[in-house]
Design an enzyme around this catalytic site. Structure first.
Site, mmCIF file in Angstrom:
data_model
loop_
_atom_site.group_PDB
_atom_site.id
_atom_site.type_symbol
_atom_site.label_atom_id
_atom_site.label_comp_id
_atom_site.label_asym_id
_atom_site.label_seq_id
_atom_site.Cartn_x
_atom_site.Cartn_y
_atom_site.Cartn_z
ATOM 1 N N HIS A 1 -2.114 0.398 7.107
ATOM 2 C CA HIS A 1 -2.413 0.776 5.726
ATOM 3 C C HIS A 1 -1.946 2.204 5.464
ATOM 4 O O HIS A 1 -1.768 3.000 6.397
ATOM 5 C CB HIS A 1 -3.923 0.665 5.488
ATOM 6 C CG HIS A 1 -4.309 0.710 4.042
ATOM 7 N ND1 HIS A 1 -3.841 -0.188 3.105
ATOM 8 C CD2 HIS A 1 -5.137 1.558 3.366
ATOM 9 C CE1 HIS A 1 -4.370 0.087 1.935
ATOM 10 N NE2 HIS A 1 -5.147 1.159 2.055
ATOM 11 N N CYS B 1 0.813 -1.220 0.000
ATOM 12 C CA CYS B 1 0.000 0.000 0.000
ATOM 13 C C CYS B 1 0.849 1.273 0.000
ATOM 14 O O CYS B 1 0.501 2.255 -0.663
ATOM 15 C CB CYS B 1 -0.948 -0.004 1.194
ATOM 16 S SG CYS B 1 -0.124 -0.178 2.800
ATOM 17 N N ASP C 1 -7.617 5.863 -2.485
ATOM 18 C CA ASP C 1 -6.843 4.683 -2.108
ATOM 19 C C ASP C 1 -6.500 3.878 -3.360
ATOM 20 O O ASP C 1 -7.334 3.121 -3.863
ATOM 21 C CB ASP C 1 -7.627 3.813 -1.128
ATOM 22 C CG ASP C 1 -6.762 2.714 -0.523
ATOM 23 O OD1 ASP C 1 -5.618 2.546 -0.978
ATOM 24 O OD2 ASP C 1 -7.239 2.014 0.397
#
Length: 683
Positions: A464, A420, A480
């Site tokens: 994250h 991520c 995202d």
């Protein structure tokens, strides 16, 4: 050479003393240096050799050398003054005391120190498992104290049963004190040397969060007070905003560090940052129980505001605490159903969020300008940038390749494999090259929802990173990029996202979180987690605020009856000392009688067996007193008349007319019988 202590206690009591000390030390082994562990084992073995008469006590010179060497070892191992170093120093002194015990008083002091050493475990752990371990140690130490008081050897099951009964008898008083005794805020807090145990920090490089995701350590639990979000697993828990990049990694801006940033504290008249938030009136309140992190930041959902003392809102719309969090913390906030953050951006903010790194990534810049040329709006640029990830088959992995100085160029055009942080950092840098303010946010995504208990558990592997871009009129918008590369990460969690490469918690083979597919194991794990949650909520979290709420609810529910309860408590407080005095008097009466009887029985067993023959003594304990006196007559036939008199007097003192006498009379009778028994042995 045996000490006075070793000769005054039977072998079983000495064994229990060593076992209790070993149990107290063993719970600290994970936090002890290897050499201290070895030293403590040597001390226990040395003590045992002294007990059996094989070794002598260490000389004063040797003990001095061990003490000095141990202190030097503590200094070298920890290199600074800390709670952990102090605890290990106490354990060192505890071991040294073990090899110089000479009297029964020394043994009592050592066992009382065992209680202290066990309780120090709570400095580092407050979970229900930790409490269970400390309680088990307390039972063992109490059993050792009972064994020291006993004149005869007793089975381990008997000693443990007595110890458990003593502790159970203390439970009602313990509960009363816990619930009603006024709570006070701590006068100080201590650093237990846990470091940044959340794992996340105010700067990241590609791969940092991937490493963090190999841990199943609990970060926090959250429960929603007025309903449950539609998708608890897709909640974004903000912690830190990173807006300064060097072209490879990201970090928080120097004047926005979380120890001293300008903050809107709860209750302050000024609200510099809150006025930049446009929140809907409808909100979703929630409560977080946060594990110690030794950091300032709190975890919150978008648009959350401080709702209790010591909590503040930063200029990046994250929550922070006014001191490092060194113990479990419970706090509340609320998430608005609709939100606009900073619809207009000040010039100094605009310059900060458009800052470009000295470490230039030319390929990334060229790609950003190419996408910008085909995009009419910032939103269209973001959409086209996300399409680039999809079209080029980027891979979401916990094992990304190592990147060099031109990290973003290598990631976007060569490796195209990342976690991520890779995607969030790359998208933020592309947006800045295109003239769109952007930054990276780190925190946690989702968590595990417990359907039956109704709370969310967030662990390290839920860490994250995502991107925020600023669009005029709309303010900061979450984007995202992981959602387009690995949508299963958002919808189903990390384990599903990396199921093909099988890297979820691969370094933690025995972690129960790896085996969620095994139904019975998963049910057992969730049950244990629920118990731990209730412990954190109602025991560890029973603070001043919760006690005040308890009393308020009590007054509201019972009204005037509360004063009746208070009156009963006051009456109990007045009558309590009298009751305790009567109980103590009765206990002394019972103890004097029992001690005389036990001393007589111990001497009787010694006449029938060898002093240290414990198995034979255990076998004789199963026989009736009359059978024992019959054996005594067989061993001493010439003293039959004396043995018959002792037998009759024993029955009279235990079951007959003399049993109703006063304490002093009983004491005299048993002493006289003991004297006659010793005469029998002398003859």
């Amino acid at each position: 050479m045996k000490s006075t202590l070793d000769m005054s206690l039977h072998l079983s009591a000495l064994r229990w003393m060593l076992f209790a000390q070993f149990a107290s030390i063993s719970i600290h082994l994970p936090r002890m240096p290897w050499w201290l562990t070895a030293f403590m084992l040597v001390c226990i073995v040395w003590r045992w050799q002294i007990i059996v008469g094989r070794w002598r006590f260490p000389s004063a010179l040797l003990k001095t050398g061990l003490a000095v060497g141990g202190m030097v070892g503590i200094v070298v191992s920890f290199q600074k003054v800390s709670v952990e170093a102090a605890v290990n120093f106490l354990i060192l002194a505890y071991g040294l005391k073990l090899i110089e015990l000479h009297t029964r008083r020394d043994a009592y002091i050592s066992l009382f120190l065992s209680f202290l050493v066990s309780a120090l475990f709570f400095l580092f752990y407050t979970e229900i498992i930790a409490a269970s371990v400390v309680l088990a140690n307390a039972v063992i130490i109490t059993a050792a104290l009972i064994a020291m008081h006993s004149r005869i050897t007793q089975r381990a099951s008997v000693l443990l049963k007595q110890s458990v009964l003593y502790w159970l008898s203390a439970v009602p008083l313990m509960v009363i004190f816990f619930v009603f005794f006024p709570r006070m805020s701590p006068f100080w807090s201590i650093d237990v040397n846990q470091g940044a145990v959340t794992g996340i920090s105010d700067k990241i490089s590609p791969g940092d969060i991937a490493k963090l995701s190999q841990s199943d350590k609990l970060v926090f639990r959250a429960r929603f007070l007025d309903g449950v979000p539609a998708s608890p697993s897709s909640l974004y828990w903000r912690a830190i905003v990173l807006d300064n990049t060097d072209g490879r990694g990201w970090k928080a801006h120097s004047n926005a560090n979380y120890a001293g940033a300008i903050v809107d504290w709860y209750g302050d008249q000024s609200s510099a940052w809150q006025v930049l938030l446009k929140r809907s009136e409808e909100t979703l309140p929630y409560e977080v129980i946060l594990e110690p992190t030794n950091q300032f930041w709190l975890f919150s959902l978008d648009g959350s505001l401080p709702e209790q003392p010591h909590v503040g809102l930063t200029q990046d719309f994250t929550l922070k605490y006014d001191k490092p969090i060194r113990q479990t913390l419970r706090y509340q906030s609320s998430m608005p159903t609709a939100l606009t953050r900073e619809p207009e951006l000040f010039q100094w903010r605009l310059r900060r969020e458009l800052q470009l790194p000295d470490n230039h990534n030319p390929k990334t810049e060229a790609l950003a300008l190419q996408i910008k040329s085909s995009s009419e709006t910032p939103q269209q640029f973001i959409d086209n940038a996300l399409k680039y990830f999809i079209k080029n088959d980027f891979v979401y992995t916990l094992k990304p390749p190592t990147l060099g100085e031109k990290a973003n160029d290598e990631f976007l055009f060569d490796t195209q494999r990342g976690f991520c942080a890779h995607y969030a950092g790359a998208l933020a840098l592309m947006a800045r090259y295109a003239g769109i303010p952007a930054r990276v946010v780190v925190g946690y995504l989702g968590g595990e929802w417990n359907e039956q208990a109704g709370y969310l558990t967030v662990r390290q592997y839920d860490a994250h990173a995502w991107t925020e871009v600023w669009i005029s009129g709309r303010g900061w918008v979450n984007v995202d990029p992981t959602s387009v590369v690995a949508p299963e990460r958002i919808q189903q969690g990390l384990q599903e996202a990396v199921s093909e490469e099988n890297t979820f918690l691969e370094d933690s083979f025995f972690s129960p979180h790896r085996y969620k597919a095994v139904e019975w194991l998963n049910d057992m794990r969730q049950t244990m987690d629920y118990l731990s949650y209730q412990w954190s909520l109602n025991v560890v979290g029973y603070d001043v605020q919760k006690q005040s709420s308890f009393w308020a609810d009590l007054l509201k529910t019972w009204g005037s009856h509360v004063w009746l309860m208070v009156g009963l408590l006051i009456a109990s407080a007045i009558a309590g000392p009298l009751v305790l005095w009567l109980l103590a008097r009765q206990f002394r009466h019972f103890t004097v009688r029992r001690s005389g009887k036990l001393r007589f029985e111990q001497q009787l067993l010694c006449l029938l067996t060898d002093d240290d023959n414990e198995p034979e003594q255990q076998a004789l304990l199963k026989l009736s007193p009359r059978k024992l006196f019959d054996m005594l007559k067989s061993n001493y036939p010439e003293e039959k008349a004396l043995v018959d008199w002792l037998s009759q007097r024993y029955e009279a003192l235990t079951y007959g007319d003399l049993a109703a006498g006063n304490t002093e009379e009983h004491k005299k009778h048993w002493l006289f019988m003991l004297k006659r028994l010793k005469q029998l042995k002398a003859n």
